[in-house]
Design a protein around this motif. Sequence first.
Motif, PDB file in Angstrom:
ATOM      1  N   VAL A 144      49.272 -13.801  44.953  1.00 22.01           N
ATOM      2  CA  VAL A 144      48.070 -14.219  44.234  1.00 22.01           C
ATOM      3  C   VAL A 144      48.319 -14.097  42.736  1.00 22.01           C
ATOM      4  CG1 VAL A 144      45.580 -13.828  43.996  1.00 22.01           C
ATOM      5  CG2 VAL A 144      46.725 -13.299  46.161  1.00 22.01           C
ATOM      6  N   ASP A 145      47.906 -15.107  41.945  1.00 24.71           N
ATOM      7  CA  ASP A 145      48.120 -15.025  40.497  1.00 24.71           C
ATOM      8  C   ASP A 145      47.091 -14.095  39.856  1.00 24.71           C
ATOM      9  OD1 ASP A 145      45.735 -16.412  40.052  1.00 24.71           O
ATOM     10  OD2 ASP A 145      46.720 -18.326  39.655  1.00 24.71           O
ATOM     11  N   ALA A 146      47.206 -13.909  38.545  1.00 23.90           N
ATOM     12  CA  ALA A 146      46.360 -12.949  37.848  1.00 23.90           C
ATOM     13  C   ALA A 146      44.888 -13.352  37.843  1.00 23.90           C
ATOM     14  CB  ALA A 146      46.855 -12.759  36.416  1.00 23.90           C
ATOM     15  N   ASP A 147      44.595 -14.617  38.114  1.00 21.03           N
ATOM     16  CA  ASP A 147      43.212 -15.087  38.157  1.00 21.03           C
ATOM     17  C   ASP A 147      42.603 -15.041  39.557  1.00 21.03           C
ATOM     18  OD1 ASP A 147      43.176 -15.666  35.407  1.00 21.03           O
ATOM     19  OD2 ASP A 147      44.182 -17.588  35.760  1.00 21.03           O
ATOM     20  N   ALA A 176      44.177  -3.417  42.828  1.00 28.78           N
ATOM     21  CA  ALA A 176      45.553  -3.429  42.314  1.00 28.78           C
ATOM     22  C   ALA A 176      45.587  -3.858  40.851  1.00 28.78           C
ATOM     23  CB  ALA A 176      46.419  -4.359  43.165  1.00 28.78           C
ATOM     24  N   VAL A 177      44.720  -4.827  40.480  1.00 34.80           N
ATOM     25  CA  VAL A 177      44.677  -5.305  39.097  1.00 34.80           C
ATOM     26  C   VAL A 177      44.085  -4.238  38.176  1.00 34.80           C
ATOM     27  CG1 VAL A 177      43.609  -6.976  37.540  1.00 34.80           C
ATOM     28  CG2 VAL A 177      44.600  -7.745  39.699  1.00 34.80           C
ATOM     29  N   ALA A 228      50.284  -4.815  45.871  1.00 29.99           N
ATOM     30  CA  ALA A 228      50.963  -4.224  44.723  1.00 29.99           C
ATOM     31  C   ALA A 228      50.971  -5.225  43.580  1.00 29.99           C
ATOM     32  CB  ALA A 228      52.395  -3.833  45.085  1.00 29.99           C
ATOM     33  N   PRO A 229      50.784  -4.758  42.340  1.00 29.86           N
ATOM     34  CA  PRO A 229      50.804  -5.671  41.182  1.00 29.86           C
ATOM     35  C   PRO A 229      52.206  -6.203  40.923  1.00 29.86           C
ATOM     36  CG  PRO A 229      50.602  -3.386  40.451  1.00 29.86           C
ATOM     37  CD  PRO A 229      50.502  -3.364  41.943  1.00 29.86           C
ATOM     38  N   LEU A 230      52.298  -7.447  40.472  1.00 28.50           N
ATOM     39  CA  LEU A 230      53.554  -8.070  40.040  1.00 28.50           C
ATOM     40  C   LEU A 230      53.532  -8.172  38.525  1.00 28.50           C
ATOM     41  CD1 LEU A 230      53.982 -10.983  42.633  1.00 28.50           C
ATOM     42  CD2 LEU A 230      55.308  -8.863  42.499  1.00 28.50           C
TER      43      LEU A 230
END
Length: 566
Positions: free
Chosen positions: A204-207, A254-255, A282-284
């Motif tokens: 999933v992207d940051a949005d 996570a964000v 987990a965050p990327l």
Amino acid sequence: MSDTTTDDLAGSLLRLVAESTGFDASLAATLRLACETAGWEYGEAWIPAPETASDADSDRADDRLVAGPTHDPSGRFGAFTAVGESLAFDPDEGLVGRAWATGEPTWSRALEKGTFRRHEAAAAAGFDTAVAIPVVADRDTLAVLVFFATRNRTTDEAFVDAIASAVRVLGRVYVRRRATDVVADERASFDALVDAIPVGVFVVDADGTIERVNRQAADLLGVEPSSLVGASVLGDDWQPQSLDGGNGRLFEQAVETGEPVVDRRVVLPTDGGEVTVSASAAPLRDADGELVGVIATVVDAADRVEHERRLTESNRQLESFASVLSHDIRSPLAVAAGFLDLARETGDPTHFEKVERGHQRIEELVDTLLVLARSGELTGVMESVSVAAVAEAAWETVEHNGTRLVVTDAGELPADRVRLRQLFENLFRNAVEHGSTSHRSQARGDADEHGSTSSRTRADDAVEHGSTSHRSQARGDADDHDGEDVTVTVGPLDGESGFYVADNGVGIPAEERAEVLRPGHRSRGGGIGLGLSIVAAIAEGHGWQVGVTEPAAGGTRIEFRTTATD
């Protein structure tokens, strides 16, 4: 040429460029169309010489042109073509070199010996006039087109302008397509790795938009993967219900926290119902540490006993995937991305060859990981390999920074060659980056990622990165060794089957040595070491025992016993 003919030529060339499938093919088609439309009797293209092994450490290949495609509609100029195939031009050398160096069209009449290298061959062919037109993109010359006539032709600016305009577009299209191909290859490798993991995976992207989802995740929800890509996990139709207390919105957690969320039982909506899953997220982050998205795994949790078994495997796979993605694959990707940026900025196609070398190492790692992920094993094909040969091969892919490698014949042993090389690469990289006290200011920022076999001057840092001296000695050792290069040694164990890798950096206390091999080991400074946990996992897959000791002269010695002991 008349204005009408020039316009027709320009339009036809632009259509040809738009429909082209390759750079060399586009050059050949441009030569053909220009000769047919403007009455030139022979055309040829000159392109940068491909890099060879002898050119790898020099810039020689970057500034020489060799023969490329030609167009000889009458078939009368084969001898002239053969002469050209044996030549290479430096900048400012002959007609081709002048156009290459200046980036401007260049005319030549009478093709005199002093200004035209192939004077005798041109005279034999009957050529009188030639014009060289460079293919320019972003102020860099990618190739030079040369047109010949057997009669004296006056300067035809309209023809030159039409060709130059079209090949400028050709150059930009070529650079853009190559860059796009590189990005597509990287994305395909990542997608293949995600698809191979035997649990459901969402990226999933940051949005909050789902970018990738594998077949296992889609099957769990009873839908096709394509129906999930592009959906938002923040929407009203995506409301996970937590069975462990609190909310089930793992993405937001996570964000917001920047930390992994592990083993949460949540209920997800499906096509016509719901499913209970065990989920982890987990965050990327990118190379600058900025959050770019979240990766999540889901496992069917209807049966808690089965759930626990699959969760253990899921966490293992996620840990392995995340470790390799951020540690071993990121380095060659970063190198490739750097040369890709250079290619975009300069238009120099030779940078793509350097990108390709980085991708070859990535492809080898990805191919191995795909096989291992599908089989659930830590190692692949076993064969008899030379420990020294694999160590030396691994050394070639590590930046040495003044570090010296000493290899003693450690014999042969059955091993997965690719994984054994990966083991050595991690140990060598850690020793090079963090073993020398002259690099400790850099190691303070970098070693969190790697779990080094050496350490920084602070005792906490030494524990974090796998080095083996005592805390009380760390500061003194830094003074003793400051500025000295590290020596890395590979050799056989005395009196038993196995080998060791040692460096003369600063170490950690004996009571801390076992901890640095644990996955996710955290130092007191909060950093997570990955390099040695990857090494330990590879050794475990081979059935080897691993031990961390301190050589008599100080530093780190990691021993691998390849025969089980009681």
